[in-house]
Write a protein that holds these residues in place. Sequence first.
Motif, PDB file in Angstrom:
ATOM      1  N   GLY A 152     -50.084  41.946  58.749  1.00  0.00           N
ATOM      2  CA  GLY A 152     -50.393  43.337  58.430  1.00  0.00           C
ATOM      3  C   GLY A 152     -50.623  44.237  59.613  1.00  0.00           C
ATOM      4  O   GLY A 152     -50.967  45.410  59.461  1.00  0.00           O
ATOM      5  N   TYR A 153     -50.417  43.714  60.824  1.00  0.00           N
ATOM      6  CA  TYR A 153     -50.701  44.503  62.023  1.00  0.00           C
ATOM      7  C   TYR A 153     -49.535  45.409  62.403  1.00  0.00           C
ATOM      8  O   TYR A 153     -49.649  46.230  63.291  1.00  0.00           O
ATOM      9  N   ASN A 154     -48.394  45.287  61.725  1.00  0.00           N
ATOM     10  CA  ASN A 154     -47.183  45.991  62.166  1.00  0.00           C
ATOM     11  C   ASN A 154     -47.294  47.513  62.148  1.00  0.00           C
ATOM     12  O   ASN A 154     -46.508  48.188  62.789  1.00  0.00           O
ATOM     13  N   ALA A 155     -48.259  48.057  61.427  1.00  0.00           N
ATOM     14  CA  ALA A 155     -48.395  49.516  61.382  1.00  0.00           C
ATOM     15  C   ALA A 155     -48.857  50.095  62.709  1.00  0.00           C
ATOM     16  O   ALA A 155     -48.786  51.292  62.925  1.00  0.00           O
ATOM     17  N   TYR A 156     -49.327  49.235  63.599  1.00  0.00           N
ATOM     18  CA  TYR A 156     -49.919  49.729  64.842  1.00  0.00           C
ATOM     19  C   TYR A 156     -48.988  49.617  66.035  1.00  0.00           C
ATOM     20  O   TYR A 156     -49.403  49.692  67.172  1.00  0.00           O
TER      21      TYR A 156
END
Length: 850
Positions: free
Chosen positions: A305-309
């Motif tokens: 879920g870290y891909n938004a950053y």
Amino acid sequence: MSNTLAEFKNLVGTKFEMYNSLFTSLPFHKVEKTGILLSLFLLHCEEGFRNNQSPAEIIDSFFRQYTNYVSSKEQIDLLFRFIQYSERQVVLFDALEDAAFSATHDMDGSGTLKQLQTEVVQANSQLQLAEKLKDFSVRLVLTAHPNQFYPSAVLGIIHDLGKALQKDDTVLVNTYLQQLGKTPFFKKEKPTPYDEAVNLIWFLENVFYHSAGHILSFLKSEFQDAVTEENQLIRMGFWPGGDRDGNPFVKADTTLKVAEALRQSIIKCYYMEVRLLKGRLTFQGVDTLLASLEDRLYKNLFIPGYNAYLSKDEISATLIEIRDILIAKHNSLFLNKVNNLLDKVNLFGLFFASLDVRQDSSVHKELVELVSEKTSVLPKNYKNLSEESKIQLLQNIDSLVVDTDLDKDTFDTILSIRTIQRFNGPEGCHRYIISHTTSALNVMEVYGLCLMAGWKKEELKVDFVPLFETIGDLRNAAKVMTILYQNEAYREHLKRRKNAQTIMLGFSDGTKDGGYLMANWSIYKAKEELTRISKEYGIEVVFFDGRGGPPARGGGKTHQFYASMGKNIANKEIQLTIQGQTISSNFGTRASARFNMEQLMHSGISNALFSLRSSTMSSPEEELLQELAEESYQAFNILKNNPDFLEYLNFASPLRYYAEANIGSRPSKRKAGKLNLNDLRAVPYVGAWSQLKQNIPGYYGVGIAFEKLEAEGKWGDIKNLYNHSLYFRTLMGNCEMAMSKCFFPLTSYLSKHPKYGVLWNLFYEEFERTKKYIFQLTGKSELMADRETDQLSIRMRQRIELPLITIQQYALTMIREKGVKASNSPEVKVFEKLVMRCSFGIINAERNSA
């Protein structure tokens, strides 16, 4: 003998014989006998075919003369061991060719960027080059068309084996050969579309990432003023997970899953390179920036879920800051390494390869008609309206609430494009390819479905790519595009998409429909006409070529086709599919990938900068080629309409076993039911002819056309066309390649068959006729005589596969003799397994078909 041929004989031929002896120690059952017996079997096959024996006669006499095997079980067991042994010989040969690539190809010679540099300087064409490079690019689109049988584990071994062979590390080579002995070559289950994607991502990570980066660095260093950040000269495309044409296993969640795998893969490449950079860039002010970038990449890889950053711009900005500090404070130390990574980030972004979505036009037609039946978005009488009225409705349609009765997956797929663009960037997925486009309505149906799915016209970041493939569709292509260009809504959409229209021209179905010459010529003429009408409407047309591995599917020496295009054909970009064994044969190592990418780039750039108008054929030359194509077309039509044509292929070849071979995720036919040419996919169709060693799609009709025009006194004109037209020479060169893979003695026993003998003799006569005229054209007495290294490679591979094609034909003969009633018997099942196992090695051995 040329230096290249001498190097090939030394580094491939001699080494193959030497390392082949190591196979005697491979961990196979009774392997010490297998190697010796296989050598005897090869010689026995060669002698048997010289004496006009059938495969069954050759195998029966071999067992009598060289073994004491009497039982069927013992004999079949040995044949399976021969197959297992031969498969590994093919791998060894592949690895040797890969290892020798740089020595057997002039990496700075004809068709390379080094040569382009020399040409530009000599012609003082730096300004013209800068103008050309503003919008020129090469786009290689990797597809999952299943014409290669290597599992990913074997591909990895080939890669490592090649490195060991380059170093002449005999101990390591022996270890890898033993590993091959223990590694299965066949798949117990069909791969999923995601499996196919993972297999091809291996090539992106291990080959294209490095080769493309190398090419960009070279171009920037040599043509600094010509290469800009605005235009990416190399682009990668991807079909597995997006291509759902005839593949019921590709769903919207597959597309999203593959897009995420591509994103994770490129982040992993950046992460590994940043870790290497940390070991060099240990300077104050740089080390902390690099550590921070490494941390962000790490979290994206390993924390869900870290891909938004993370964004491409964020990575680029950090690298630019590091670059500026190196220049200002650290004497530009290791600047080239930072620039190289920055080039890759600009090239691959967070998408690695742009994922194309493809679907057949009939699916969209049925869905739109269902929408009119089930909802109020379209009128109930929609189905009976004119095409013009339907287009008017579709371009102004509202969004709707989709339920499962309306093929929810198609709408989910359209929405998944927007999701992918959000995470992977706009280039991550932006093309929707419409197979079997026959009308402007086919394109506007997809446009309308996008609006129904909730896209706003102004925000629709999708390029609609019609695919024209059959002879009729190619001839109708300009008419279809004219209607689209005249449509106000579609024109407004094109304006928002930089006024560019991509058109895909497929080859495989054209060959099935019209034969080799007509398929090629129809594409050429369609490009001419589409270029003309696109200019008329102020549209920048880009051609995307669907070309396969063997010449019969549009492959061969592809870069020569682009070099031979006339000035009246748009060449803003070179876009083509890279399929099956073409990926490993032409782009399987960093050296071969770099070389073949450079060949494509050079052909497109030099054609624009240096080619004379002579590359554009004159009207009489075009008329002559048109005549040849028409005569060839007529001959092929007579053949394909013969009621026994497909039945012959089904009878004599392993065609019916393609679906059971677990080679690809999609079915071998577009629709279930009786075998017919329209629904039969090109891969099993062309592949079956190839395994039969007749390659009909690669030359049939060419000799007949030559003979007809010679009788009309036009042979001198044909000879002049060959001498003056690179396009025609390329056509004939690829035809020669297809013919050089033929071996009619394999099936000569069919020449007296009561039903199929007529067809076999027809094929053989056309092969001999075409060969005779090619010899008259080239002045040579051998096929491919001007390409000695390729010729030798093919011959050596044919010797490796001779036992395999003999065993396969023997097994097919046994199956036919047992009859339909015994089709489910254990004995027949064993022979069917023999057929399929032979297919693996035969097709892998055909690797150099491109």
